[in-house]
Design a protein around this motif. Structure first.
Motif, PDB file in Angstrom:
ATOM      1  N   SER A  29       0.306  37.046   2.499  1.00 30.66           N
ATOM      2  CA  SER A  29       0.116  35.630   2.837  1.00 30.66           C
ATOM      3  C   SER A  29       1.471  34.937   2.839  1.00 30.66           C
ATOM      4  O   SER A  29       2.278  35.139   1.924  1.00 30.66           O
ATOM      5  N   LEU A  30       1.713  34.147   3.894  1.00 33.43           N
ATOM      6  CA  LEU A  30       2.993  33.466   4.037  1.00 33.43           C
ATOM      7  C   LEU A  30       2.839  32.289   4.986  1.00 33.43           C
ATOM      8  O   LEU A  30       2.268  32.419   6.066  1.00 33.43           O
ATOM      9  N   ASP A  31       3.340  31.115   4.581  1.00 29.21           N
ATOM     10  CA  ASP A  31       3.345  29.931   5.435  1.00 29.21           C
ATOM     11  C   ASP A  31       4.773  29.656   5.889  1.00 29.21           C
ATOM     12  O   ASP A  31       5.724  29.820   5.124  1.00 29.21           O
ATOM     13  N   LEU A  32       4.901  29.225   7.120  1.00 32.16           N
ATOM     14  CA  LEU A  32       6.214  28.948   7.689  1.00 32.16           C
ATOM     15  C   LEU A  32       6.185  27.581   8.349  1.00 32.16           C
ATOM     16  O   LEU A  32       5.326  27.310   9.186  1.00 32.16           O
ATOM     17  N   LYS A  75       8.130  45.780   6.376  1.00 32.78           N
ATOM     18  CA  LYS A  75       8.742  44.574   6.953  1.00 32.78           C
ATOM     19  C   LYS A  75       8.457  44.447   8.451  1.00 32.78           C
ATOM     20  O   LYS A  75       7.971  43.422   8.925  1.00 32.78           O
ATOM     21  N   SER A  76       8.786  45.486   9.205  1.00 31.08           N
ATOM     22  CA  SER A  76       8.595  45.447  10.657  1.00 31.08           C
ATOM     23  C   SER A  76       7.123  45.362  11.031  1.00 31.08           C
ATOM     24  O   SER A  76       6.765  44.787  12.064  1.00 31.08           O
ATOM     25  N   THR A  77       6.256  45.931  10.205  1.00 36.52           N
ATOM     26  CA  THR A  77       4.824  45.890  10.484  1.00 36.52           C
ATOM     27  C   THR A  77       4.312  44.454  10.478  1.00 36.52           C
ATOM     28  O   THR A  77       3.460  44.085  11.292  1.00 36.52           O
ATOM     29  N   VAL A  78       4.838  43.620   9.576  1.00 36.90           N
ATOM     30  CA  VAL A  78       4.457  42.206   9.552  1.00 36.90           C
ATOM     31  C   VAL A  78       4.803  41.556  10.885  1.00 36.90           C
ATOM     32  O   VAL A  78       3.987  40.862  11.507  1.00 36.90           O
ATOM     33  N   GLY A 126      13.943  34.726   5.422  1.00 38.30           N
ATOM     34  CA  GLY A 126      14.523  36.064   5.434  1.00 38.30           C
ATOM     35  C   GLY A 126      13.710  37.038   4.597  1.00 38.30           C
ATOM     36  O   GLY A 126      13.182  36.676   3.540  1.00 38.30           O
ATOM     37  N   ILE A 127      13.604  38.270   5.075  1.00 35.61           N
ATOM     38  CA  ILE A 127      12.856  39.312   4.376  1.00 35.61           C
ATOM     39  C   ILE A 127      13.746  40.543   4.225  1.00 35.61           C
ATOM     40  O   ILE A 127      14.334  41.022   5.198  1.00 35.61           O
ATOM     41  N   THR A 128      13.847  41.047   3.007  1.00 32.41           N
ATOM     42  CA  THR A 128      14.586  42.268   2.739  1.00 32.41           C
ATOM     43  C   THR A 128      13.624  43.322   2.204  1.00 32.41           C
ATOM     44  O   THR A 128      12.449  43.038   1.960  1.00 32.41           O
ATOM     45  N   GLY A 129      14.128  44.525   2.000  1.00 29.74           N
ATOM     46  CA  GLY A 129      13.290  45.595   1.471  1.00 29.74           C
ATOM     47  C   GLY A 129      13.707  46.943   2.024  1.00 29.74           C
ATOM     48  O   GLY A 129      14.372  47.028   3.056  1.00 29.74           O
ATOM     49  N   LYS A 130      13.312  47.999   1.332  1.00 31.35           N
ATOM     50  CA  LYS A 130      13.665  49.354   1.747  1.00 31.35           C
ATOM     51  C   LYS A 130      12.951  49.720   3.045  1.00 31.35           C
ATOM     52  O   LYS A 130      11.921  49.140   3.394  1.00 31.35           O
ATOM     53  N   ARG A 147       7.858  45.329  -0.836  1.00 32.73           N
ATOM     54  CA  ARG A 147       7.856  46.527  -1.673  1.00 32.73           C
ATOM     55  C   ARG A 147       6.473  47.162  -1.603  1.00 32.73           C
ATOM     56  O   ARG A 147       5.477  46.545  -1.969  1.00 32.73           O
ATOM     57  N   ASP A 148       6.424  48.367  -1.034  1.00 31.85           N
ATOM     58  CA  ASP A 148       5.161  49.106  -0.918  1.00 31.85           C
ATOM     59  C   ASP A 148       4.060  48.276  -0.263  1.00 31.85           C
ATOM     60  O   ASP A 148       2.914  48.248  -0.723  1.00 31.85           O
ATOM     61  N   GLY A 149       4.429  47.572   0.819  1.00 29.84           N
ATOM     62  CA  GLY A 149       3.443  46.822   1.583  1.00 29.84           C
ATOM     63  C   GLY A 149       3.067  45.473   1.017  1.00 29.84           C
ATOM     64  O   GLY A 149       2.173  44.800   1.533  1.00 29.84           O
ATOM     65  N   GLU A 150       3.749  45.043  -0.049  1.00 31.80           N
ATOM     66  CA  GLU A 150       3.467  43.748  -0.653  1.00 31.80           C
ATOM     67  C   GLU A 150       4.669  42.827  -0.496  1.00 31.80           C
ATOM     68  O   GLU A 150       5.820  43.261  -0.535  1.00 31.80           O
ATOM     69  N   LEU A 151       4.403  41.544  -0.318  1.00 25.72           N
ATOM     70  CA  LEU A 151       5.439  40.534  -0.121  1.00 25.72           C
ATOM     71  C   LEU A 151       5.702  39.834  -1.458  1.00 25.72           C
ATOM     72  O   LEU A 151       4.796  39.251  -2.042  1.00 25.72           O
TER      73      LEU A 151
END
Length: 235
Positions: free
Chosen positions: A30-33, A49-52, A40-44, A226-230
Motif C-alpha cells: 500500500s502506497l499513496d502518492l 521493486k520493478s514488479t510494483v 524513491g524505492i531501494t532494495g536488493k 524486502r522480500d516483496g514487502e514495502l
C-alpha cells in the motif's frame, strides 16, 4: 497537494507451470502518492521493486488489490481493472515508464523514436522534431547517432535514448526503473537535471535506485523493498 496514485493491498505472484510452483513477488503493498512528489524505492535485486512498477504500468496484472490513478482524461480509475484501450491511451498521454532496457522498432532511428513519442500525443510535426532535438542535445547523444538505428548503440547510449523518449512527453506520472544503471557521472547529472525540472513543472515520479548518492536531496519520501514487502524509511 492532491493524491494522484493510491496503491491498496497490492499482491502479485508468478506461476512456474512446468515446476507446478507459485512464487510470491509482492505482499500487501500500500502506497499513496501526491501530485508533484518524487518517491524513491531501494532494495536488493529480486525484492519486488520493478514488479510494483509493472503492475502500475499494467505490464503485469496483479492478483489482489487496487491501483487508483487520478487521470486527467478519465478521472479516478483503477489501473488493475482498466480496459486495454484506456490503458494504451494513458501510456501514450499520461504515464511514462523508463526501464534499463530499450525496446525499439526495427529501422527506426534515434531521432524518430523520440519524435514519435511527441507525435503520438497529438502535436504537430515541427514541434515534435524541435522537442526531440532539444532532448537529444540535453543528453549529449552524438549528432552522428541521431539518424542511426539504436540496435548498434552502447548500453549507456540506449539508456539515455530511453530516458529522452519518456521525458520528452512530460507525463503526469513518470516511473523510473533504474534510470542511471549504466550511465557515467556526467550522464547521471543530465538525468538529475531533468528530474528536477520535471518536479518544478509538477510531474509526479517514482524511482527505483541502487545509486543512493543520486537520490540524495531528490526524494520527498523514501522506501525500501524486502522480500516483496514495502518498508518506510525516513528521509
Amino acid at each position: 497537494m492532491e493524491e494522484i496514485l493510491a496503491i491498496k493491498h497490492l499482491s502479485k505472484s508468478f506461476i512456474i507451470h512446468n515446476l507446478d510452483k507459485q512464487i510470491a513477488a509482492l505482499h500487501d503493498i500500500s502506497l499513496d502518492l501526491r501530485e508533484g512528489e518524487f518517491v524513491g524505492i531501494t532494495g536488493k535485486s529480486g525484492s519486488g521493486k520493478s514488479t510494483v512498477f509493472k503492475c502500475i504500468y499494467r505490464t503485469y496484472a496483479p492478483q489482489k488489490g487496487s491501483i487508483w490513478y487520478k487521470s486527467k482524461k478519465f478521472g479516478p480509475v483503477n489501473l488493475a481493472e482498466l480496459s486495454e484501450r484506456q490503458m494504451i491511451y494513458l501510456r501514450k498521454h499520461e504515464i511514462g515508464y523508463v526501464s534499463q532496457f530499450l525496446s525499439t522498432m526495427p529501422r527506426t532511428t534515434a531521432q524518430e523514436l523520440v519524435k514519435q513519442a511527441v507525435l503520438e500525443m497529438g502535436y504537430e510535426e515541427d514541434y515534435a522534431e524541435r522537442e526531440a532535438n532539444i532532448m537529444l542535445e540535453h543528453f549529449e547523444l552524438d549528432r552522428e547517432l541521431w539518424d542511426c538505428y539504436p540496435g548498434t548503440f552502447s548500453g549507456g547510449e540506449k539508456l539515455r535514448l530511453n530516458i529522452a523518449r519518456a521525458m520528452v512527453k512530460r507525463p503526469r506520472l513518470l516511473l523510473l526503473d533504474e534510470p542511471t544503471a549504466s550511465l557515467d557521472h556526467t550522464s547521471k547529472l543530465k538525468v538529475r537535471e531533468l528530474i528536477e525540472q520535471l518536479k518544478r513543472e509538477g510531474t509526479t515520479m517514482m524511482g527505483i535506485f541502487h545509486d543512493l548518492e543520486f537520490m540524495e536531496n531528490l526524494c520527498n519520501r523514501e522506501y525500501t523493498m524486502r522480500d516483496g514487502e514495502l518498508l518506510d524509511l525516513e528521509v
